[in-house]
Design a protein around this motif. Structure first.
Motif, short mmCIF file in Angstrom:
data_model
loop_
_atom_site.label_atom_id
_atom_site.label_comp_id
_atom_site.label_asym_id
_atom_site.label_seq_id
_atom_site.Cartn_x
_atom_site.Cartn_y
_atom_site.Cartn_z
N VAL A 25 1.17 -0.82 -0.36
CA VAL A 25 -0.09 0.07 -0.02
C VAL A 25 1.18 1.06 0.46
O VAL A 25 0.70 2.58 -0.38
CB VAL A 25 -0.94 0.01 1.02
CG1 VAL A 25 -1.80 1.86 1.15
CG2 VAL A 25 -1.90 -0.95 1.29
N THR A 26 1.44 1.58 1.00
CA THR A 26 2.21 2.51 0.84
C THR A 26 3.66 2.31 -0.47
O THR A 26 3.84 4.38 -1.28
CB THR A 26 3.97 2.07 1.93
OG1 THR A 26 3.17 2.04 3.00
CG2 THR A 26 5.12 3.10 1.92
N LEU A 27 4.11 1.83 -0.74
CA LEU A 27 4.86 1.89 -2.68
C LEU A 27 3.40 2.20 -3.92
O LEU A 27 3.97 3.04 -4.20
CB LEU A 27 5.42 -0.08 -2.80
CG LEU A 27 5.84 -0.15 -4.66
CD1 LEU A 27 7.49 0.44 -3.76
CD2 LEU A 27 5.88 -1.27 -4.55
N ALA A 28 2.29 1.38 -3.08
CA ALA A 28 1.71 2.36 -4.44
C ALA A 28 0.73 3.13 -3.89
O ALA A 28 1.42 4.50 -5.16
CB ALA A 28 0.55 2.26 -4.48
N ALA A 29 0.92 4.38 -3.38
CA ALA A 29 1.15 5.44 -2.61
C ALA A 29 2.22 6.29 -2.52
O ALA A 29 1.32 7.74 -3.48
CB ALA A 29 0.58 5.66 -0.39
N VAL A 30 3.33 6.30 -2.56
CA VAL A 30 4.77 6.58 -2.76
C VAL A 30 4.46 7.31 -5.03
O VAL A 30 4.59 8.19 -5.27
CB VAL A 30 5.65 5.83 -2.63
CG1 VAL A 30 6.94 6.45 -3.56
CG2 VAL A 30 5.92 5.71 -0.92
N GLY A 31 4.28 6.01 -5.38
CA GLY A 31 3.79 6.16 -6.66
C GLY A 31 2.83 6.79 -7.08
O GLY A 31 2.89 7.88 -8.25
N VAL A 32 1.53 7.00 -6.71
CA VAL A 32 0.45 8.17 -6.68
C VAL A 32 1.05 9.20 -6.55
O VAL A 32 0.75 10.24 -7.33
CB VAL A 32 -0.61 7.45 -6.04
CG1 VAL A 32 -1.92 9.30 -5.72
CG2 VAL A 32 -1.35 5.87 -6.36
N VAL A 33 1.51 9.55 -5.75
CA VAL A 33 1.86 10.79 -5.01
C VAL A 33 3.84 11.20 -5.82
O VAL A 33 3.56 12.49 -6.79
CB VAL A 33 2.70 10.93 -3.73
CG1 VAL A 33 3.64 12.31 -3.49
CG2 VAL A 33 1.57 10.91 -2.46
N CYS A 34 3.93 10.74 -6.86
CA CYS A 34 5.65 10.64 -7.32
C CYS A 34 5.03 10.75 -9.10
O CYS A 34 4.76 12.20 -9.51
CB CYS A 34 6.44 10.11 -7.63
SG CYS A 34 7.19 9.71 -6.40
N PHE A 35 4.05 9.95 -9.55
CA PHE A 35 2.99 10.41 -10.32
C PHE A 35 2.33 11.52 -10.66
O PHE A 35 2.86 12.71 -11.31
CB PHE A 35 2.21 9.65 -11.19
CG PHE A 35 1.80 9.50 -12.13
CD1 PHE A 35 2.38 9.13 -13.16
CD2 PHE A 35 0.21 9.97 -12.40
CE1 PHE A 35 1.83 8.83 -14.58
CE2 PHE A 35 -0.31 10.31 -13.27
CZ PHE A 35 0.26 9.52 -15.05
N THR A 36 1.82 12.26 -9.91
CA THR A 36 0.87 13.28 -8.87
C THR A 36 1.72 14.55 -9.70
O THR A 36 1.76 15.62 -10.44
CB THR A 36 0.00 13.17 -8.49
OG1 THR A 36 -1.40 12.66 -8.16
CG2 THR A 36 -0.74 14.63 -8.04
N ALA A 37 2.67 13.95 -8.64
CA ALA A 37 3.80 15.77 -8.64
C ALA A 37 4.20 15.58 -10.05
O ALA A 37 5.16 16.30 -10.34
CB ALA A 37 5.06 14.87 -7.27
N GLY A 38 4.79 14.50 -10.25
CA GLY A 38 5.25 14.65 -11.78
C GLY A 38 4.88 15.47 -12.86
O GLY A 38 5.48 16.47 -13.78
N ASN A 39 3.20 15.37 -12.92
CA ASN A 39 2.27 16.02 -14.00
C ASN A 39 2.14 17.44 -13.27
O ASN A 39 2.43 18.48 -14.54
CB ASN A 39 0.87 15.40 -14.00
CG ASN A 39 0.94 13.69 -14.45
OD1 ASN A 39 1.92 13.69 -15.02
ND2 ASN A 39 0.11 13.02 -14.14
N TYR A 40 2.43 17.73 -12.46
CA TYR A 40 2.28 18.98 -11.08
C TYR A 40 3.27 20.18 -12.15
O TYR A 40 3.57 21.01 -12.55
CB TYR A 40 2.03 19.10 -10.28
CG TYR A 40 2.18 20.82 -9.57
CD1 TYR A 40 1.16 21.10 -9.65
CD2 TYR A 40 3.54 20.86 -8.75
CE1 TYR A 40 0.79 23.13 -9.54
CE2 TYR A 40 3.62 22.06 -8.65
CZ TYR A 40 2.41 22.90 -8.93
OH TYR A 40 3.01 24.15 -8.34
N LEU A 41 4.56 19.02 -12.10
CA LEU A 41 5.82 19.97 -12.60
C LEU A 41 5.67 19.69 -13.98
O LEU A 41 6.26 20.83 -14.03
CB LEU A 41 6.85 19.02 -11.55
CG LEU A 41 7.70 19.13 -10.02
CD1 LEU A 41 8.72 18.50 -9.97
CD2 LEU A 41 7.53 21.05 -9.76
N GLN A 42 5.13 19.10 -15.00
CA GLN A 42 5.19 19.24 -15.95
C GLN A 42 4.83 20.23 -16.59
O GLN A 42 4.99 20.66 -16.97
CB GLN A 42 5.71 18.06 -16.69
CG GLN A 42 5.26 18.27 -17.84
CD GLN A 42 5.23 16.46 -18.85
OE1 GLN A 42 4.53 15.38 -17.46
NE2 GLN A 42 4.59 16.51 -20.45
#
Length: 88
Positions: A25-42
């Protein structure tokens, strides 16, 4: 963003094993946060919101997209690992 999709896929697919649930669950949550942050930065930092979308809507779509992509790629990756059992 591609690595974050892998984290989501791994977390979602391996949750079905019933082992190390907190880790996956933590691994998936880290992935969601990184994906969303990456999209925001882009979109908002690099391209200065070129599409004119609202931040909340954009982050929600990114969140949902990350989960969908993770589920699809995880399912495809492990499809042959769990073949259907023949009828008895």
């Amino acid at each position: 963003m591609l690595a974050s999709t892998s984290f989501i896929a791994g977390g979602i697919v391996h949750l079905g094993l019933g082992e190390n649930t907190t880790f996956y669950v933590t691994l998936a949550a880290v992935g969601v946060v990184c994906f969303t942050a990456g999209n925001y930065l882009q979109e908002y930092v690099i391209h200065n919101n070129a599409r004119g979308t609202g931040l909340a809507r954009f982050l929600l779509v990114s969140f949902v997209l990350s989960i969908g992509i993770g589920m699809m790629t995880g399912g495809v990756q492990h499809y042959l690992d769990n073949p259907p059992t023949p009828p008895s």
